[in-house]
Design a protein around this motif. Structure first.
Motif, PDB file in Angstrom:
ATOM      1  N   GLU A   1      -5.532   2.099   5.284  1.00  0.00           N
ATOM      2  CA  GLU A   1      -4.918   2.734   3.614  1.00  0.00           C
ATOM      3  C   GLU A   1      -4.685   4.287   3.593  1.00  0.00           C
ATOM      4  O   GLU A   1      -3.826   4.653   2.984  1.00  0.00           O
ATOM      5  CB  GLU A   1      -6.073   2.172   2.580  1.00  0.00           C
ATOM      6  N   VAL A   2      -5.761   4.939   4.248  1.00  0.00           N
ATOM      7  CA  VAL A   2      -5.644   6.259   4.329  1.00  0.00           C
ATOM      8  C   VAL A   2      -4.194   6.794   5.114  1.00  0.00           C
ATOM      9  O   VAL A   2      -3.591   7.615   4.844  1.00  0.00           O
ATOM     10  CB  VAL A   2      -6.879   6.920   4.860  1.00  0.00           C
ATOM     11  N   ARG A   3      -4.221   5.827   6.245  1.00  0.00           N
ATOM     12  CA  ARG A   3      -2.617   6.395   6.979  1.00  0.00           C
ATOM     13  C   ARG A   3      -1.580   6.203   6.197  1.00  0.00           C
ATOM     14  O   ARG A   3      -0.650   6.552   6.245  1.00  0.00           O
ATOM     15  CB  ARG A   3      -2.792   5.424   8.434  1.00  0.00           C
ATOM     16  N   CYS A   4      -1.712   5.010   5.223  1.00  0.00           N
ATOM     17  CA  CYS A   4      -0.485   4.397   4.536  1.00  0.00           C
ATOM     18  C   CYS A   4      -0.255   5.601   3.556  1.00  0.00           C
ATOM     19  O   CYS A   4       0.873   5.953   3.309  1.00  0.00           O
ATOM     20  CB  CYS A   4      -0.566   3.127   4.041  1.00  0.00           C
ATOM     21  N   ALA A   5      -1.362   6.160   2.835  1.00  0.00           N
ATOM     22  CA  ALA A   5      -1.236   7.164   1.918  1.00  0.00           C
ATOM     23  C   ALA A   5      -0.496   8.538   2.492  1.00  0.00           C
ATOM     24  O   ALA A   5       0.349   9.092   2.058  1.00  0.00           O
ATOM     25  CB  ALA A   5      -2.440   7.436   1.334  1.00  0.00           C
ATOM     26  N   ALA A   6      -0.961   8.785   3.831  1.00  0.00           N
ATOM     27  CA  ALA A   6      -0.399   9.847   4.424  1.00  0.00           C
ATOM     28  C   ALA A   6       0.855   9.817   4.698  1.00  0.00           C
ATOM     29  O   ALA A   6       1.801  10.647   4.716  1.00  0.00           O
ATOM     30  CB  ALA A   6      -1.306  10.260   5.724  1.00  0.00           C
ATOM     31  N   TYR A   7       1.305   8.667   5.203  1.00  0.00           N
ATOM     32  CA  TYR A   7       2.928   8.374   5.507  1.00  0.00           C
ATOM     33  C   TYR A   7       3.618   8.458   4.278  1.00  0.00           C
ATOM     34  O   TYR A   7       4.682   9.087   4.223  1.00  0.00           O
ATOM     35  CB  TYR A   7       2.786   6.822   5.860  1.00  0.00           C
ATOM     36  N   ALA A   8       3.139   8.033   3.020  1.00  0.00           N
ATOM     37  CA  ALA A   8       3.842   8.121   1.722  1.00  0.00           C
ATOM     38  C   ALA A   8       3.998   9.657   1.557  1.00  0.00           C
ATOM     39  O   ALA A   8       5.021  10.126   1.113  1.00  0.00           O
ATOM     40  CB  ALA A   8       3.095   7.605   0.927  1.00  0.00           C
TER      41      ALA A   8
ATOM     42  N   ASN B   1      17.987  10.264  10.058  1.00  0.00           N
ATOM     43  CA  ASN B   1      16.914  11.368  10.172  1.00  0.00           C
ATOM     44  C   ASN B   1      15.610  10.522  10.028  1.00  0.00           C
ATOM     45  O   ASN B   1      14.923  10.040   9.064  1.00  0.00           O
ATOM     46  CB  ASN B   1      17.275  12.136   9.077  1.00  0.00           C
ATOM     47  N   VAL B   2      15.098  10.003  11.203  1.00  0.00           N
ATOM     48  CA  VAL B   2      13.829   9.148  11.477  1.00  0.00           C
ATOM     49  C   VAL B   2      12.556   9.931  11.332  1.00  0.00           C
ATOM     50  O   VAL B   2      12.584  10.983  12.179  1.00  0.00           O
ATOM     51  CB  VAL B   2      14.051   8.385  12.725  1.00  0.00           C
ATOM     52  N   ILE B   3      11.667   9.400  10.665  1.00  0.00           N
ATOM     53  CA  ILE B   3      10.520   9.836  10.455  1.00  0.00           C
ATOM     54  C   ILE B   3       9.549   9.896  11.783  1.00  0.00           C
ATOM     55  O   ILE B   3       9.896   8.700  12.373  1.00  0.00           O
ATOM     56  CB  ILE B   3       9.735   9.177   9.321  1.00  0.00           C
ATOM     57  N   GLN B   4       9.116  10.893  12.244  1.00  0.00           N
ATOM     58  CA  GLN B   4       8.584  10.877  13.747  1.00  0.00           C
ATOM     59  C   GLN B   4       7.547   9.873  13.999  1.00  0.00           C
ATOM     60  O   GLN B   4       7.696   9.070  14.821  1.00  0.00           O
ATOM     61  CB  GLN B   4       8.052  12.233  14.158  1.00  0.00           C
ATOM     62  N   GLU B   5       6.660   9.706  12.795  1.00  0.00           N
ATOM     63  CA  GLU B   5       5.445   8.736  12.907  1.00  0.00           C
ATOM     64  C   GLU B   5       6.268   7.207  12.575  1.00  0.00           C
ATOM     65  O   GLU B   5       6.701   6.921  11.759  1.00  0.00           O
ATOM     66  CB  GLU B   5       4.452   8.925  11.966  1.00  0.00           C
ATOM     67  N   ARG B   6       5.741   6.522  13.707  1.00  0.00           N
ATOM     68  CA  ARG B   6       6.200   5.137  13.610  1.00  0.00           C
ATOM     69  C   ARG B   6       4.706   4.262  13.199  1.00  0.00           C
ATOM     70  O   ARG B   6       3.921   4.244  14.289  1.00  0.00           O
ATOM     71  CB  ARG B   6       6.793   4.556  15.003  1.00  0.00           C
ATOM     72  N   LEU B   7       4.453   4.150  11.949  1.00  0.00           N
ATOM     73  CA  LEU B   7       3.404   3.595  11.494  1.00  0.00           C
ATOM     74  C   LEU B   7       2.973   2.372  12.006  1.00  0.00           C
ATOM     75  O   LEU B   7       3.712   1.155  11.479  1.00  0.00           O
ATOM     76  CB  LEU B   7       3.065   3.888   9.992  1.00  0.00           C
ATOM     77  N   LYS B   8       2.008   2.080  12.984  1.00  0.00           N
ATOM     78  CA  LYS B   8       1.647   0.762  13.373  1.00  0.00           C
ATOM     79  C   LYS B   8       0.274   0.626  13.260  1.00  0.00           C
ATOM     80  O   LYS B   8      -0.533   1.462  13.534  1.00  0.00           O
ATOM     81  CB  LYS B   8       1.923   0.819  15.078  1.00  0.00           C
ATOM     82  N   ILE B   9       0.083  -0.561  12.446  1.00  0.00           N
ATOM     83  CA  ILE B   9      -1.570  -1.012  12.004  1.00  0.00           C
ATOM     84  C   ILE B   9      -1.752  -2.207  12.825  1.00  0.00           C
ATOM     85  O   ILE B   9      -0.997  -3.204  12.822  1.00  0.00           O
ATOM     86  CB  ILE B   9      -1.482  -1.251  10.716  1.00  0.00           C
TER      87      ILE B   9
ATOM     88  N   ILE C   1       0.817  -1.134  -0.044  1.00  0.00           N
ATOM     89  CA  ILE C   1      -0.045  -0.058   0.101  1.00  0.00           C
ATOM     90  C   ILE C   1       0.892   1.278   0.056  1.00  0.00           C
ATOM     91  O   ILE C   1       0.794   2.322  -0.684  1.00  0.00           O
ATOM     92  CB  ILE C   1      -0.921  -0.007   1.250  1.00  0.00           C
ATOM     93  N   ILE C   2       1.715   1.306   0.897  1.00  0.00           N
ATOM     94  CA  ILE C   2       2.752   2.396   0.909  1.00  0.00           C
ATOM     95  C   ILE C   2       3.741   2.666  -0.387  1.00  0.00           C
ATOM     96  O   ILE C   2       3.568   3.580  -0.911  1.00  0.00           O
ATOM     97  CB  ILE C   2       3.933   2.313   2.008  1.00  0.00           C
ATOM     98  N   ALA C   3       3.966   1.487  -0.753  1.00  0.00           N
ATOM     99  CA  ALA C   3       4.928   1.421  -2.277  1.00  0.00           C
ATOM    100  C   ALA C   3       4.012   1.864  -3.328  1.00  0.00           C
ATOM    101  O   ALA C   3       4.346   2.818  -3.993  1.00  0.00           O
ATOM    102  CB  ALA C   3       5.319   0.101  -2.627  1.00  0.00           C
ATOM    103  N   HIS C   4       2.809   1.554  -3.286  1.00  0.00           N
ATOM    104  CA  HIS C   4       1.806   2.084  -4.380  1.00  0.00           C
ATOM    105  C   HIS C   4       1.450   3.669  -4.273  1.00  0.00           C
ATOM    106  O   HIS C   4       1.800   4.181  -5.348  1.00  0.00           O
ATOM    107  CB  HIS C   4       0.436   1.215  -4.273  1.00  0.00           C
ATOM    108  N   ASN C   5       1.434   3.918  -3.004  1.00  0.00           N
ATOM    109  CA  ASN C   5       1.246   5.431  -2.996  1.00  0.00           C
ATOM    110  C   ASN C   5       2.366   6.314  -3.355  1.00  0.00           C
ATOM    111  O   ASN C   5       2.494   7.472  -3.608  1.00  0.00           O
ATOM    112  CB  ASN C   5       0.833   5.928  -1.458  1.00  0.00           C
ATOM    113  N   LEU C   6       3.461   5.757  -3.004  1.00  0.00           N
ATOM    114  CA  LEU C   6       4.943   6.470  -3.131  1.00  0.00           C
ATOM    115  C   LEU C   6       5.114   6.468  -4.813  1.00  0.00           C
ATOM    116  O   LEU C   6       5.592   7.438  -5.294  1.00  0.00           O
ATOM    117  CB  LEU C   6       6.079   5.631  -2.651  1.00  0.00           C
TER     118      LEU C   6
END
Length: 164
Positions: free
Chosen positions: A142-149, A125-133, A29-34
């Motif tokens: 899926e919306v959270r993954c798009a926002a992460y991308a 330089n670590v992204i502050q959000e640690r995306l945990k699902i 999902i993240i790769a698709h959005n990226l």
């Protein structure tokens, strides 16, 4: 680097470990959005692919996906990477961590935190959000993954602008 229409594009390495398939789905999902945002995405599995630590600096961002084993342990597939980070040149490298976790456990997503903390302590330089699902991603995730991308894209863009 700037691509078509002034959009910031980057070369992104995504590495993941997935036991149940949930972290693999999140990775996809993240790769698709990226990709939709114009990035070149390289996906590697800790189970099947060789991870050359010397090549991490060839990417604009490195994203690591993992599940948390048992009561907060790193999956065995990720242990070597965790140790090898010590010798990798990741200073200033944009680094993100995401994955599936199980809210049943008190140590919700601890492996995600362990990798993020290690990378930060080694100068990334670590992204502050640690995306945990929580387990299998749903439409909200899926919306959270798009926002992460989008966050990854913005941070790559900010890093590129700082260099110019």
């Amino acid at each position: 680097m700037k691509g078509n229409g002034g959009i910031w594009m980057g070369k992104i390495l995504m590495m993941y470990a997935s036991q149940s398939g949930n972290t693999e789905m999140i990775t996809d999902i993240i790769a698709h959005n990226l990709s939709k945002l114009g990035h070149e995405v390289v996906i590697k599995s800790f189970d099947f692919d060789t991870i050359d630590m010397d090549t991490l600096i060839d990417y604009d961002a490195v994203l690591v996906g993992t599940y948390t084993w048992d009561d907060g342990e790193l999956p065995y597939e990720v242990e070597d990477f965790y140790v090898d980070l010590e010798d990798a040149d990741i200073a200033e490298l944009l680094f993100g961590v995401y994955g599936s976790a199980d809210s049943f456990y008190d140590t919700y997503g601890l492996a995600i935190d362990l990798i993020a903390d290690r990378a930060r302590n080694l100068g990334a330089n670590v992204i502050q959000e640690r995306l945990k699902i929580d387990l299998t991603p749903d439409k909200k995730d899926e919306v959270r993954c798009a926002a992460y991308a989008k966050t990854v894209t913005e941070m790559i863009e900010a890093g590129e602008k700082a260099l110019t």
